[in-house]
Design a protein around this motif. Structure first.
Motif, PDB file in Angstrom:
ATOM      1  N   CYS A  40     -15.290   2.678  -6.600  1.00 27.16           N
ATOM      2  CA  CYS A  40     -16.586   1.979  -6.557  1.00 27.16           C
ATOM      3  C   CYS A  40     -16.679   1.070  -5.334  1.00 27.16           C
ATOM      4  N   ASP A  41     -15.583   0.349  -5.032  1.00 28.95           N
ATOM      5  CA  ASP A  41     -15.602  -0.577  -3.899  1.00 28.95           C
ATOM      6  C   ASP A  41     -15.842   0.153  -2.582  1.00 28.95           C
ATOM      7  N   LEU A  42     -15.147   1.265  -2.383  1.00 27.88           N
ATOM      8  CA  LEU A  42     -15.290   1.991  -1.122  1.00 27.88           C
ATOM      9  C   LEU A  42     -16.663   2.650  -1.019  1.00 27.88           C
ATOM     10  N   THR A  43     -17.166   3.157  -2.136  1.00 30.58           N
ATOM     11  CA  THR A  43     -18.507   3.745  -2.125  1.00 30.58           C
ATOM     12  C   THR A  43     -19.553   2.682  -1.793  1.00 30.58           C
ATOM     13  N   GLN A  44     -19.400   1.495  -2.388  1.00 28.73           N
ATOM     14  CA  GLN A  44     -20.332   0.407  -2.094  1.00 28.73           C
ATOM     15  C   GLN A  44     -20.235  -0.022  -0.640  1.00 28.73           C
ATOM     16  N   SER A  45     -19.022  -0.047  -0.091  1.00 34.35           N
ATOM     17  CA  SER A  45     -18.849  -0.426   1.317  1.00 34.35           C
ATOM     18  C   SER A  45     -19.606   0.513   2.239  1.00 34.35           C
ATOM     19  N   VAL A  46     -19.488   1.824   1.987  1.00 33.76           N
ATOM     20  CA  VAL A  46     -20.220   2.806   2.804  1.00 33.76           C
ATOM     21  C   VAL A  46     -21.724   2.627   2.611  1.00 33.76           C
ATOM     22  N   GLY A  47     -22.137   2.377   1.370  1.00 34.23           N
ATOM     23  CA  GLY A  47     -23.560   2.186   1.100  1.00 34.23           C
ATOM     24  C   GLY A  47     -24.128   0.967   1.803  1.00 34.23           C
ATOM     25  N   LEU A  48     -23.355  -0.125   1.843  1.00 35.60           N
ATOM     26  CA  LEU A  48     -23.813  -1.341   2.530  1.00 35.60           C
ATOM     27  C   LEU A  48     -23.945  -1.108   4.027  1.00 35.60           C
ATOM     28  N   LEU A  49     -22.992  -0.365   4.600  1.00 38.00           N
ATOM     29  CA  LEU A  49     -23.076  -0.057   6.028  1.00 38.00           C
ATOM     30  C   LEU A  49     -24.282   0.829   6.313  1.00 38.00           C
ATOM     31  N   ALA A  50     -24.523   1.806   5.440  1.00 40.37           N
ATOM     32  CA  ALA A  50     -25.682   2.684   5.619  1.00 40.37           C
ATOM     33  C   ALA A  50     -26.983   1.896   5.526  1.00 40.37           C
ATOM     34  N   ALA A  95     -29.609  11.795   3.815  1.00 35.58           N
ATOM     35  CA  ALA A  95     -28.482  11.581   2.899  1.00 35.58           C
ATOM     36  C   ALA A  95     -27.541  10.488   3.376  1.00 35.58           C
ATOM     37  N   GLY A  96     -28.093   9.444   3.984  1.00 32.84           N
ATOM     38  CA  GLY A  96     -27.243   8.361   4.454  1.00 32.84           C
ATOM     39  C   GLY A  96     -26.431   7.740   3.334  1.00 32.84           C
ATOM     40  N   LYS A  97     -27.122   7.202   2.315  1.00 30.76           N
ATOM     41  CA  LYS A  97     -26.408   6.588   1.201  1.00 30.76           C
ATOM     42  C   LYS A  97     -25.877   7.647   0.241  1.00 30.76           C
ATOM     43  N   ALA A  98     -26.579   8.762   0.113  1.00 26.66           N
ATOM     44  CA  ALA A  98     -26.150   9.805  -0.819  1.00 26.66           C
ATOM     45  C   ALA A  98     -24.802  10.393  -0.426  1.00 26.66           C
ATOM     46  N   ALA A  99     -24.459  10.280   0.852  1.00 24.50           N
ATOM     47  CA  ALA A  99     -23.186  10.844   1.314  1.00 24.50           C
ATOM     48  C   ALA A  99     -22.011   9.943   0.986  1.00 24.50           C
ATOM     49  N   ALA A 100     -22.260   8.718   0.512  1.00 24.31           N
ATOM     50  CA  ALA A 100     -21.183   7.754   0.314  1.00 24.31           C
ATOM     51  C   ALA A 100     -20.152   8.242  -0.697  1.00 24.31           C
ATOM     52  N   ARG A 101     -20.579   8.658  -1.883  1.00 22.62           N
ATOM     53  CA  ARG A 101     -19.629   9.053  -2.912  1.00 22.62           C
ATOM     54  C   ARG A 101     -18.842  10.309  -2.536  1.00 22.62           C
ATOM     55  N   PRO A 102     -19.477  11.394  -2.060  1.00 19.25           N
ATOM     56  CA  PRO A 102     -18.684  12.556  -1.653  1.00 19.25           C
ATOM     57  C   PRO A 102     -17.712  12.247  -0.520  1.00 19.25           C
ATOM     58  N   LEU A 103     -18.113  11.393   0.411  1.00 21.53           N
ATOM     59  CA  LEU A 103     -17.235  11.031   1.513  1.00 21.53           C
ATOM     60  C   LEU A 103     -16.013  10.273   0.997  1.00 21.53           C
ATOM     61  N   VAL A 104     -16.257   9.287   0.144  1.00 19.60           N
ATOM     62  CA  VAL A 104     -15.154   8.502  -0.413  1.00 19.60           C
ATOM     63  C   VAL A 104     -14.212   9.394  -1.207  1.00 19.60           C
ATOM     64  N   ASP A 105     -14.765  10.296  -2.025  1.00 14.42           N
ATOM     65  CA  ASP A 105     -13.914  11.176  -2.837  1.00 14.42           C
ATOM     66  C   ASP A 105     -13.070  12.095  -1.952  1.00 14.42           C
ATOM     67  N   LEU A 106     -13.666  12.591  -0.889  1.00 10.71           N
ATOM     68  CA  LEU A 106     -12.921  13.473   0.011  1.00 10.71           C
ATOM     69  C   LEU A 106     -11.724  12.745   0.615  1.00 10.71           C
ATOM     70  N   LEU A 107     -11.929  11.512   1.060  1.00 10.13           N
ATOM     71  CA  LEU A 107     -10.843  10.752   1.654  1.00 10.13           C
ATOM     72  C   LEU A 107      -9.821  10.302   0.613  1.00 10.13           C
ATOM     73  N   LEU A 108     -10.297   9.907  -0.562  1.00  9.91           N
ATOM     74  CA  LEU A 108      -9.369   9.453  -1.590  1.00  9.91           C
ATOM     75  C   LEU A 108      -8.458  10.582  -2.075  1.00  9.91           C
ATOM     76  N   GLN A 109      -8.943  11.791  -2.055  1.00 13.21           N
ATOM     77  CA  GLN A 109      -8.093  12.897  -2.481  1.00 13.21           C
ATOM     78  C   GLN A 109      -6.872  13.049  -1.575  1.00 13.21           C
ATOM     79  N   GLY A 110      -6.981  12.541  -0.339  1.00 14.29           N
ATOM     80  CA  GLY A 110      -5.836  12.580   0.553  1.00 14.29           C
ATOM     81  C   GLY A 110      -5.061  11.280   0.592  1.00 14.29           C
ATOM     82  N   ALA A 111      -5.706  10.153   0.240  1.00 13.94           N
ATOM     83  CA  ALA A 111      -5.075   8.847   0.405  1.00 13.94           C
ATOM     84  C   ALA A 111      -4.640   8.192  -0.903  1.00 13.94           C
ATOM     85  N   ALA A 112      -5.206   8.613  -2.018  1.00 15.61           N
ATOM     86  CA  ALA A 112      -4.937   7.942  -3.294  1.00 15.61           C
ATOM     87  C   ALA A 112      -3.582   8.334  -3.858  1.00 15.61           C
TER      88      ALA A 112
END
Length: 211
Positions: free
Chosen positions: A82-92, A174-191
């Motif tokens: 949630c935090d990372l998705t919100q961060s991307v959304g705030l930047l967008a 899809a500026g804000k709409a891309a936030a969750r898929p982007l975060v999930d893609l990165l988390l699958q490699g970093a989590a």
């Protein structure tokens, strides 16, 4: 804002009028047709008066854009996803919704030749949102949600890259709409455990801090 020159104190009302007029002109005419004469006429002042306050048009435009941004809060939802998705959304929201369209890219190019102008642009338009995301990423590492070897700077760059691409190249779809898929893609490699982070994100907010 650019430091005032020595001499008669600056009038805050004129400063505010110039900044407001600058935003209006940017929205109506874009950066390529931006003219100090137009700004001066709308602000009820003179081009010389503007030049005393802002020696370059780049510094004026940077300060005007900064005036519509707010320092984003550091997300703290007890949930890394949630935090990372919100961060991307705030930047967008900052770059795609608050700034006049089509201004950031030519401004960046126009400041590239001057290290001082470029540094100020980064400090007032980029660094605040980046700081919020950085804190969220470091908290995720400390929480044990991300692998210890994750580079916070690189992860933040990756999170922000899609938003910057859309802001600089004009693709705001899809500026804000891309936030969750982007975060999930990165988390699958970093989590450490991506499925666990998904489960936490689906919990009620009051229950997250226990996990």
């Amino acid at each position: 804002m650019t430091p005032p020159a020595a001499g008669r104190p600056r009038d805050p009302a004129i400063d505010a009028a110039v900044v407001a007029a600058t935003l209006d002109v940017l929205r109506e005419h874009g950066y390529s047709r931006f003219a100090l004469e137009t700004v001066a006429a709308r602000a009820g002042t003179t081009k010389a008066s503007i030049r005393r306050r802002w020696p370059t048009r780049q510094s004026l435009v940077t300060d005007a854009l900064a005036s519509v941004l707010v320092t984003p809060p550091v997300p703290d939802n007890g949930c890394t996803r949630c935090d990372l998705t919100q961060s991307v959304g705030l930047l967008a929201e900052a770059l795609l919704d608050r700034l006049p369209a089509g201004v950031l890219a030519p401004l960046v190019a126009d400041c590239a030749h001057d290290p001082a102008l470029h540094r100020r642009l980064i400090d007032v338009l980029v660094r605040p949102s980046r700081h919020a995301a950085m804190v969220a990423v470091r908290r995720a590492v400390d929480r044990g949600d991300l692998r210890a070897g994750v580079d916070p700077d690189l992860l933040v760059d990756l999170l922000a890259s899609v938003v910057y691409q859309r802001a600089l190249f004009g693709d705001t779809v899809a500026g804000k709409a891309a936030a969750r898929p982007l975060v999930d893609l990165l988390l699958q490699g970093a989590a450490v455990d991506f499925d666990h982070l998904v489960r936490v994100s689906e919990m009620p907010a009051h229950a997250r801090h226990r996990h």
